[in-house]
Design a protein around this motif. Structure first.
Motif, mmCIF file in Angstrom:
data_model
loop_
_atom_site.group_PDB
_atom_site.id
_atom_site.type_symbol
_atom_site.label_atom_id
_atom_site.label_comp_id
_atom_site.label_asym_id
_atom_site.label_seq_id
_atom_site.Cartn_x
_atom_site.Cartn_y
_atom_site.Cartn_z
ATOM 1 N N LEU A 53 -41.123 -4.736 38.044
ATOM 2 C CA LEU A 53 -41.721 -5.314 36.847
ATOM 3 C C LEU A 53 -41.082 -6.642 36.464
ATOM 4 N N THR A 54 -39.791 -6.782 36.724
ATOM 5 C CA THR A 54 -39.098 -8.019 36.341
ATOM 6 C C THR A 54 -39.209 -9.103 37.403
ATOM 7 N N ASN A 55 -39.770 -8.774 38.553
ATOM 8 C CA ASN A 55 -39.884 -9.765 39.625
ATOM 9 C C ASN A 55 -41.206 -10.523 39.536
ATOM 10 N N ASN A 56 -41.602 -10.852 38.321
ATOM 11 C CA ASN A 56 -42.787 -11.671 38.107
ATOM 12 C C ASN A 56 -42.564 -12.506 36.851
ATOM 13 N N LEU A 57 -43.522 -13.353 36.542
ATOM 14 C CA LEU A 57 -43.351 -14.311 35.446
ATOM 15 C C LEU A 57 -43.202 -13.613 34.102
ATOM 16 N N VAL A 58 -44.079 -12.625 33.836
ATOM 17 C CA VAL A 58 -44.032 -11.938 32.547
ATOM 18 C C VAL A 58 -42.747 -11.130 32.405
ATOM 19 N N GLY A 59 -42.416 -10.373 33.450
ATOM 20 C CA GLY A 59 -41.202 -9.563 33.395
ATOM 21 C C GLY A 59 -39.957 -10.408 33.257
ATOM 22 N N ASN A 60 -39.912 -11.530 33.966
ATOM 23 C CA ASN A 60 -38.762 -12.428 33.876
ATOM 24 C C ASN A 60 -38.626 -13.004 32.472
ATOM 25 N N TYR A 61 -39.745 -13.292 31.841
ATOM 26 C CA TYR A 61 -39.733 -13.818 30.473
ATOM 27 C C TYR A 61 -39.201 -12.769 29.495
ATOM 28 N N VAL A 62 -39.619 -11.511 29.677
ATOM 29 C CA VAL A 62 -39.142 -10.429 28.814
ATOM 30 C C VAL A 62 -37.639 -10.235 28.982
ATOM 31 N N VAL A 63 -37.150 -10.295 30.220
ATOM 32 C CA VAL A 63 -35.716 -10.142 30.467
ATOM 33 C C VAL A 63 -34.926 -11.255 29.798
ATOM 34 N N LYS A 64 -35.427 -12.486 29.862
ATOM 35 C CA LYS A 64 -34.731 -13.603 29.217
ATOM 36 C C LYS A 64 -34.693 -13.430 27.706
ATOM 37 N N LEU A 65 -35.789 -12.933 27.116
ATOM 38 C CA LEU A 65 -35.789 -12.680 25.677
ATOM 39 C C LEU A 65 -34.758 -11.609 25.317
ATOM 40 N N TRP A 66 -34.684 -10.575 26.143
ATOM 41 C CA TRP A 66 -33.736 -9.491 25.907
ATOM 42 C C TRP A 66 -32.302 -10.000 26.008
ATOM 43 N N GLU A 67 -32.025 -10.863 26.984
ATOM 44 C CA GLU A 67 -30.687 -11.404 27.140
ATOM 45 C C GLU A 67 -30.323 -12.327 25.975
ATOM 46 N N ARG A 68 -31.302 -13.085 25.475
ATOM 47 C CA ARG A 68 -31.035 -13.936 24.308
ATOM 48 C C ARG A 68 -30.697 -13.088 23.085
ATOM 49 N N LEU A 69 -31.370 -11.951 22.948
ATOM 50 C CA LEU A 69 -31.082 -11.056 21.834
ATOM 51 C C LEU A 69 -29.663 -10.494 21.944
ATOM 52 N N LEU A 70 -29.269 -10.101 23.166
ATOM 53 C CA LEU A 70 -27.919 -9.560 23.360
ATOM 54 C C LEU A 70 -26.852 -10.620 23.112
ATOM 55 N N GLN A 71 -27.155 -11.867 23.425
ATOM 56 C CA GLN A 71 -26.183 -12.939 23.236
ATOM 57 C C GLN A 71 -25.913 -13.233 21.766
ATOM 58 N N ARG A 72 -26.751 -12.739 20.888
ATOM 59 C CA ARG A 72 -26.547 -12.952 19.457
ATOM 60 C C ARG A 72 -25.657 -11.884 18.832
ATOM 61 N N ILE A 73 -25.366 -10.824 19.586
ATOM 62 C CA ILE A 73 -24.498 -9.760 19.074
ATOM 63 C C ILE A 73 -23.060 -10.097 19.476
ATOM 64 N N PRO A 74 -22.141 -10.231 18.527
ATOM 65 C CA PRO A 74 -20.790 -10.760 18.813
ATOM 66 C C PRO A 74 -20.066 -10.103 19.974
ATOM 67 N N VAL A 75 -19.807 -8.801 19.903
ATOM 68 C CA VAL A 75 -19.000 -8.137 20.933
ATOM 69 C C VAL A 75 -19.822 -7.882 22.188
ATOM 70 N N VAL A 76 -21.057 -7.485 22.006
ATOM 71 C CA VAL A 76 -21.927 -7.158 23.140
ATOM 72 C C VAL A 76 -22.164 -8.383 24.013
ATOM 73 N N SER A 77 -22.288 -9.552 23.405
ATOM 74 C CA SER A 77 -22.606 -10.762 24.165
ATOM 75 C C SER A 77 -21.535 -11.073 25.201
ATOM 76 N N SER A 78 -20.269 -11.010 24.796
ATOM 77 C CA SER A 78 -19.190 -11.321 25.741
ATOM 78 C C SER A 78 -19.081 -10.262 26.818
ATOM 79 N N LEU A 79 -19.227 -8.987 26.451
ATOM 80 C CA LEU A 79 -19.120 -7.905 27.431
ATOM 81 C C LEU A 79 -20.279 -7.939 28.416
ATOM 82 N N TYR A 80 -21.503 -8.054 27.901
ATOM 83 C CA TYR A 80 -22.684 -8.079 28.763
ATOM 84 C C TYR A 80 -22.680 -9.312 29.661
#
Length: 205
Positions: A68-95
Motif C-alpha cells: 500500500l505504501t509503494n505508490n503515490l497515495v500510500g507514500n503521501y499518507v506515510v509522509k503525513l504520519w511521519e510529520r505528525l510524529l515529528q511534532r511529538i517531543p520525545v517520540v520524534s527523536s526516538l522514531y
C-alpha cells in the motif's frame, strides 16, 4: 559409549535449538492475533488455537503495508504520519533515530554490513572480524586526519551486541568472505571456519 553419546549430541542439539528458536519466533508472532476481535479468533470460531496463524497474519500485514505504501497515495499518507510524529517531543527523536538506522540497514542501496573485514582489536597484536558500516560523518570527520572508515565489531557468541569503531582505512583488511560466513564464524567462536577461497583467486589478489 562415550563416542556414540557425543555423536548423538552433535546431531540432536542443533535440531533441538533450531526447533526451540522457531517455536519462540512463531509463539511471539502469534501474539499478533490479539489485534483480531475476539469473536473472529480461532479459539472462538473452532474451539482451539492454530499454531503459526499469527505468523502468517504478521507476514501478511507487513506485505500489505509495503504494497500500500509503494505508490503515490500510500507514500503521501506515510509522509503525513511521519510529520505528525515529528511534532511529538520525545517520540520524534526516538522514531527518527530508529527509522534512520532501519533505513540504512534494510535499504537495498545501502552499504551497511555488506563487507566483512579484519581489524586489529583490542590491540595491534590481535585481530578480529568486523563489518563495514560506512564512513565517519558530521563534526567527527573534521577531527580525524586521514582516510577513516566506520566498522562494527560484534561480540561472541552474541553478534547483536558489539562496538562501533572508526579506524584508519589502511588498518582495515577486506576479506574474501560473505557476511553470512563471517557471522557463522563469529557465533561459533571460530569453530566453524569458512572455506578458503580458491588458490587462483587468492593469488590474483
Amino acid at each position: 559409549m562415550r563416542k556414540y553419546f557425543i555423536t548423538g549430541l552433535l546431531i540432536l542439539v542443533p535440531l533441538a535449538i533450531t526447533a526451540w528458536v522457531l517455536n519462540l519466533v512463531v509463539s511471539t508472532m502469534d501474539q499478533s492475533l490479539l489485534i483480531v476481535p475476539e469473536r473472529w479468533q480461532p479459539r472462538t470460531l473452532i474451539g482451539f488455537d492454530i499454531p503459526g496463524l499469527g505468523t502468517m497474519l504478521t507476514v501478511l500485514i507487513v506485505f500489505v503495508t509495503g504494497l500500500l505504501t509503494n505508490n503515490l497515495v500510500g507514500n503521501y499518507v506515510v509522509k503525513l504520519w511521519e510529520r505528525l510524529l515529528q511534532r511529538i517531543p520525545v517520540v520524534s527523536s526516538l522514531y527518527g533515530s530508529v527509522k534512520q538506522v532501519s533505513d540504512t540497514l534494510f535499504s537495498s542501496s545501502g552499504n551497511a554490513f555488506r563487507k566483512a573485514v579484519l581489524v586489529p582489536y583490542p590491540h595491534q597484536n590481535s585481530w578480529t572480524i568486523a563489518f563495514l558500516t560506512g564512513t565517519p560523518g558530521g563534526d567527527v570527520k573534521n577531527h580525524l586526519v586521514g582516510d577513516y572508515v566506520s566498522v562494527y565489531v560484534p561480540t561472541t557468541p552474541n553478534p547483536t551486541s558489539g562496538f562501533f569503531l572508526m579506524m584508519a582505512r589502511q588498518d582495515v583488511v577486506e576479506l574474501d568472505m560473505s557476511v553470512d560466513a563471517a557471522l557463522k564464524y563469529i557465533v561459533s567462536m571460530g569453530v566453524v571456519a569458512p572455506d578458503a577461497p580458491p588458490a587462483n583467486e587468492a593469488a590474483s589478489k
